[in-house]
Scaffold this active site. Structure first.
Site, PDB file in Angstrom:
ATOM      1  N   CYS A 150      -3.725 -12.382 -14.823  1.00 21.27           N
ATOM      2  CA  CYS A 150      -3.558 -11.933 -16.212  1.00 21.27           C
ATOM      3  C   CYS A 150      -4.860 -11.501 -16.871  1.00 21.27           C
ATOM      4  O   CYS A 150      -4.866 -11.047 -18.010  1.00 21.27           O
ATOM      5  CB  CYS A 150      -2.885 -13.045 -17.030  1.00 21.27           C
ATOM      6  SG  CYS A 150      -1.165 -13.316 -16.550  1.00 21.27           S
ATOM      7  N   GLU A 154       0.827  -1.193   0.000  1.00 21.47           N
ATOM      8  CA  GLU A 154       0.000   0.000   0.000  1.00 21.47           C
ATOM      9  C   GLU A 154       0.867   1.250   0.000  1.00 21.47           C
ATOM     10  O   GLU A 154       2.022   1.188   0.447  1.00 21.47           O
ATOM     11  CB  GLU A 154      -0.965  -0.011   1.191  1.00 21.47           C
ATOM     12  CG  GLU A 154      -0.299  -0.038   2.555  1.00 21.47           C
ATOM     13  CD  GLU A 154      -1.314   0.067   3.682  1.00 21.47           C
ATOM     14  OE1 GLU A 154      -2.315   0.796   3.525  1.00 21.47           O
ATOM     15  OE2 GLU A 154      -1.104  -0.572   4.708  1.00 21.47           O
TER      16      GLU A 154
END
Length: 340
Positions: free
Chosen positions: A129, A103
């Protein structure tokens, strides 16, 4: 549990798609030269990457380059090509797999780099993906609902660290043949970035209509491909079978609502020659309508579909039908139709 989740859009268009390709080329021969000692010890023939995966080379970030800067560059060009000012963007979704830290989100750095307004919603979407197609679907739904007018979908992948870490680990004496092959897919990865702008079709009659598509999950296979910056470990044979079965089941069920047998172009997630050839045979696709970028770019994760579409768009003409076909580790699949 079986069955597709189907989505249709009435007033959403793809306005532009752009990519940024790294400057540094790393050939498969170079990688195998670094692994020569391990290949000899494990009695593996040279040319493995070219012969098995069909990957001749991939791209890595050169001096002064980074995935974030490249993503910002792709985003700027996508905005310019769409004729949309950054101030008009109401939503930005980052879909990258690779990230520098947990983060904050990757999205906030791209949002800041592009100078998007504080009113622009921004967040990361992680779906392996399949992330870019998932991001497009979410953005299209928010545009259709009237929550935002324009959305920017971005992706930047950095395979450099995992490539270095994998080579170092495969040179260890305790790596056996099975362990080597479990990390083989990591050696096919490449870096790159892409961006796409989506907006209302009625305001952009020359845009490319996003008609909708289907998704399907087979999450019982969530352990077949597990990756981090340290390495990606894959049961390649089981992953190929599970992914192929998933796509085909989605494809067959979609035939009752969609007509995807005669698309002008099939833009598939780029993994290897084995995966592409298997898909072409199983779905009886016209191979000339399935462009490939994996030989010179490798597997660029979620960026592979928009990068391939960006390269192919100069050959597409008004009225062509394009099908995006993605599979993400986990497993999830999505097929999305675009009327060019």
């Amino acid at each position: 549990m079986t069955g597709n989740s189907t989505t249709r859009f009435r007033n959403v268009a793809l306005l532009s798609v752009a990519s940024t390709i790294p400057s540094r080329v790393t050939t498969s021969d170079e990688i195998e030269q670094k692994l020569a000692v391990a290949l000899k010890r494990l009695k593996l023939r040279s040319g493995l990457l070219r012969r098995v995966a069909g990957v001749l080379e991939r791209r890595n970030w050169g001096p002064g380059e980074s995935s974030d800067a490249a993503t910002i560059s792709a985003g700027r060009r996508a905005l310019a090509e769409a004729g949309i000012d950054a101030s008009e963007i109401g939503l930005m979704i980052n879909t990258s797999v690779t990230r520098q830290h947990l983060e904050p989100s990757v999205a906030v750095r791209i949002h800041d780099g592009l100078g998007l307004p504080s009113s622009a919603i921004n967040f990361d979407v992680a779906n392996a993906c399949l992330g870019f197609v998932t991001g497009m679907t979410l953005a299209a739904a928010m545009i259709e609902s009237g929550q935002v007018k324009y959305a920017l979908i971005v992706n930047g992948e950095d395979a450099d660290e995992i490539q270095v870490n994998t080579i170092e680990r495969l040179l260890r004496d305790d790596i056996d043949r099975e362990g080597f092959m479990s990390e083989f897919a990591s050696l096919t990865l490449g870096s790159g970035a892409a961006a796409a702008v989506i907006g209302p079709a009625d305001a952009h009659p020359s845009g490319h209509r996003i008609l909708g598509g289907v998704t399907r999950a087979a999450t019982q296979f969530h352990e077949l491909c597990v990756g981090s910056v340290d390495g990606m470990f894959t049961d390649a044979r089981a992953l190929l079978k599970g992914g192929l079965d998933l796509v085909l089941s989605a494809w067959k069920e979609a035939q009752t609502e969609w007509r995807w047998g005669k698309m002008d172009r099939y833009i598939t997630h780029q993994v290897s020659s084995v995966h592409t050839d298997s898909m072409v045979r199983a779905a009886t696709l016209d191979k000339s309508r399935v462009p490939v970028t994996y030989p010179h770019l490798g597997n660029v994760g979620p960026a592979s579909i928009p990068i391939t579409l960006a390269e192919e768009q100069k050959t597409l003409k008004n009225g062509d039908r394009v099908l995006l076909m993605g599979v993400g580790s986990g497993l999830n699949t999505a097929l999305m139709e675009i009327a060019w």
